[in-house]
Design an enzyme around this catalytic site. Structure first.
Site, short mmCIF file in Angstrom:
data_model
loop_
_atom_site.label_atom_id
_atom_site.label_comp_id
_atom_site.label_asym_id
_atom_site.label_seq_id
_atom_site.Cartn_x
_atom_site.Cartn_y
_atom_site.Cartn_z
N LYS A 24 5.63 60.11 74.37
CA LYS A 24 4.77 60.27 75.53
C LYS A 24 5.55 60.73 76.73
O LYS A 24 5.02 61.32 77.65
CB LYS A 24 4.09 58.94 75.89
CG LYS A 24 3.36 58.26 74.77
CD LYS A 24 2.98 56.82 75.21
CE LYS A 24 2.47 56.04 74.05
NZ LYS A 24 2.30 54.62 74.41
N GLY A 25 6.86 60.40 76.73
CA GLY A 25 7.66 60.56 77.94
C GLY A 25 7.67 61.96 78.54
O GLY A 25 7.71 62.12 79.75
N GLU A 76 11.40 67.99 75.69
CA GLU A 76 11.77 66.57 75.51
C GLU A 76 12.10 65.95 76.86
O GLU A 76 12.58 66.63 77.75
CB GLU A 76 13.00 66.48 74.60
CG GLU A 76 12.69 65.97 73.20
CD GLU A 76 12.33 64.48 73.14
OE1 GLU A 76 11.89 63.89 74.16
OE2 GLU A 76 12.49 63.90 72.06
N ASP A 102 19.34 61.44 73.76
CA ASP A 102 20.32 60.36 73.80
C ASP A 102 21.32 60.59 72.66
O ASP A 102 22.25 61.37 72.80
CB ASP A 102 19.53 59.05 73.67
CG ASP A 102 20.39 57.81 73.86
OD1 ASP A 102 20.79 57.55 75.00
OD2 ASP A 102 20.65 57.11 72.87
N LYS A 137 22.34 62.80 77.76
CA LYS A 137 23.46 61.87 77.98
C LYS A 137 24.59 62.35 77.10
O LYS A 137 24.74 61.88 75.96
CB LYS A 137 23.06 60.46 77.54
CG LYS A 137 21.98 59.80 78.36
CD LYS A 137 21.76 58.39 77.82
CE LYS A 137 20.46 57.80 78.28
NZ LYS A 137 20.10 56.57 77.53
N ASP A 195 10.13 55.49 79.97
CA ASP A 195 9.66 54.11 80.04
C ASP A 195 10.72 53.13 79.56
O ASP A 195 11.67 53.50 78.87
CB ASP A 195 8.43 53.93 79.14
CG ASP A 195 8.83 53.95 77.67
OD1 ASP A 195 9.42 54.95 77.23
OD2 ASP A 195 8.59 52.95 76.96
N ARG A 222 6.74 54.61 83.80
CA ARG A 222 6.56 56.05 83.62
C ARG A 222 6.07 56.70 84.91
O ARG A 222 6.32 57.88 85.16
CB ARG A 222 5.54 56.33 82.50
CG ARG A 222 6.00 55.91 81.11
CD ARG A 222 5.06 56.52 80.06
NE ARG A 222 5.17 55.85 78.77
CZ ARG A 222 6.07 56.16 77.83
NH1 ARG A 222 6.95 57.10 78.04
NH2 ARG A 222 6.08 55.52 76.68
P1 IMP Z 1 17.68 59.81 70.45
O1 IMP Z 1 17.08 60.03 69.11
O2 IMP Z 1 18.76 58.76 70.43
O3 IMP Z 1 18.18 61.11 71.10
O4 IMP Z 1 16.57 59.18 71.38
C1 IMP Z 1 15.56 59.93 71.85
C2 IMP Z 1 14.40 59.13 72.36
O5 IMP Z 1 14.73 57.78 72.72
C3 IMP Z 1 13.89 59.79 73.62
O6 IMP Z 1 12.95 60.80 73.33
C4 IMP Z 1 13.31 58.63 74.38
O7 IMP Z 1 11.99 58.40 73.96
C5 IMP Z 1 14.16 57.45 73.97
N1 IMP Z 1 15.25 57.24 74.96
C6 IMP Z 1 16.56 57.47 74.78
N2 IMP Z 1 17.26 57.16 75.88
C7 IMP Z 1 16.36 56.75 76.79
C8 IMP Z 1 16.47 56.30 78.16
O8 IMP Z 1 17.55 56.25 78.78
N3 IMP Z 1 15.30 55.97 78.77
C9 IMP Z 1 14.10 56.02 78.14
N4 IMP Z 1 13.95 56.44 76.88
C10 IMP Z 1 15.07 56.80 76.20
MG MG Z 2 10.73 60.66 73.93
#
Ligand code: IMP
Ligand code: MG
Length: 205
Positions: free
Chosen positions: A72-73, A128, A132, A160, A188, A194
């Site tokens: 949703k973000g 996106e 992360d 990040k 969130d 949000r």
């Molecule tokens: P990844 O698969 O580790 O890259 O994580 C991606 C998803 O985790 C993002 O689309 C977010 O929904 C959530 N996420 C990762 N880091 C954060 C953060 O710092 N704040 C909020 N949501 C996060």
């Molecule tokens: Mg997301």
């Protein structure tokens, strides 16, 4: 019993002039102890979103990209971004759940809502909120690339870099942030924050 809410409508006989000016602060919400230091200010967000929109407009001239928003973000970012892309473009939505803990994704991703659109021969831009570990995005890229699109690019508001675990570089990035949990502008923590107008670090007790 739920409080009664009266109708919100223009007085009879008066025309409704819409003048939407979005708040830069939400004084009551911002008292919340979970909101830590500011990572990206409202002005920086607006400026950068305009730059990203201009770059996409330039790069996709003569084409009609399909923006794929990851729920949703990214909805908040998408809606600002799409309105500064000066091209015919479309939008579709995907929802995914990544198995893992609240702050750590595992790379095992399940599609909760798939695209409505067929994307073969389309120029797809995945929008996106944040990358992360990159595991979710890596899965999405593989999944969408298998459907025969003409191209797939990624536009991420935040990354990040110190947390990235996979070899993946979004073509468009808004801001690089340090290794901290970010909230606001769509992001969130347990579904909250949000609606914060800017991006802040989560302040954990
Ligand atoms: P990844 O698969 O580790 O890259 O994580 C991606 C998803 O985790 C993002 O689309 C977010 O929904 C959530 N996420 C990762 N880091 C954060 C953060 O710092 N704040 C909020 N949501 C996060
Ligand atoms: Mg997301």
């Amino acid at each position: 019993m739920a409080a009664e809410v009266g109708p919100l409508r223009p007085e009879a006989g008066r025309s409704l002039t819409l003048s939407v000016r979005l708040p830069r602060t939400l004084p009551a919400l911002m008292q919340d102890a979970g909101i830590g230091r500011t990572l990206v200010e409202v002005d920086e967000l607006q400026q950068r979103v305009r730059e990203l929109g201009a770059a996409i407009t330039r790069d996709y001239a003569g084409r009609e990209p399909l923006l794929v928003c990851v729920l949703k973000g990214a909805v908040f970012f998408l809606s600002d971004l799409m309105r500064v892309i000066d091209l015919p473009c479309e939008v579709d939505f995907m929802a995914v759940a990544s198995y893992g803990s609240a702050t750590q994704s595992s790379g095992v991703v399940r599609i909760l809502k798939d695209l409505d659109a067929v994307i073969d021969n389309r120029d797809v831009i995945i929008v996106e909120d944040i990358v992360d570990s990159g595991l979710t995005l890596q899965y999405l890229l593989r999944n969408l690339n298998a459907r025969g699109p003409r191209s797939v690019a990624v536009c991420a508001l935040l990354t990040k870099p110190s947390r990235l675990e996979v070899d993946l570089e979004p073509r468009y990035v808004g801001f690089e942030i340090p290794d901290t949990f970010a909230i606001g502008y769509g992001l969130d923590h347990d579904e909250r924050y949000r609606n914060l107008p800017y991006v802040a670090a989560l302040h954990e007790e």
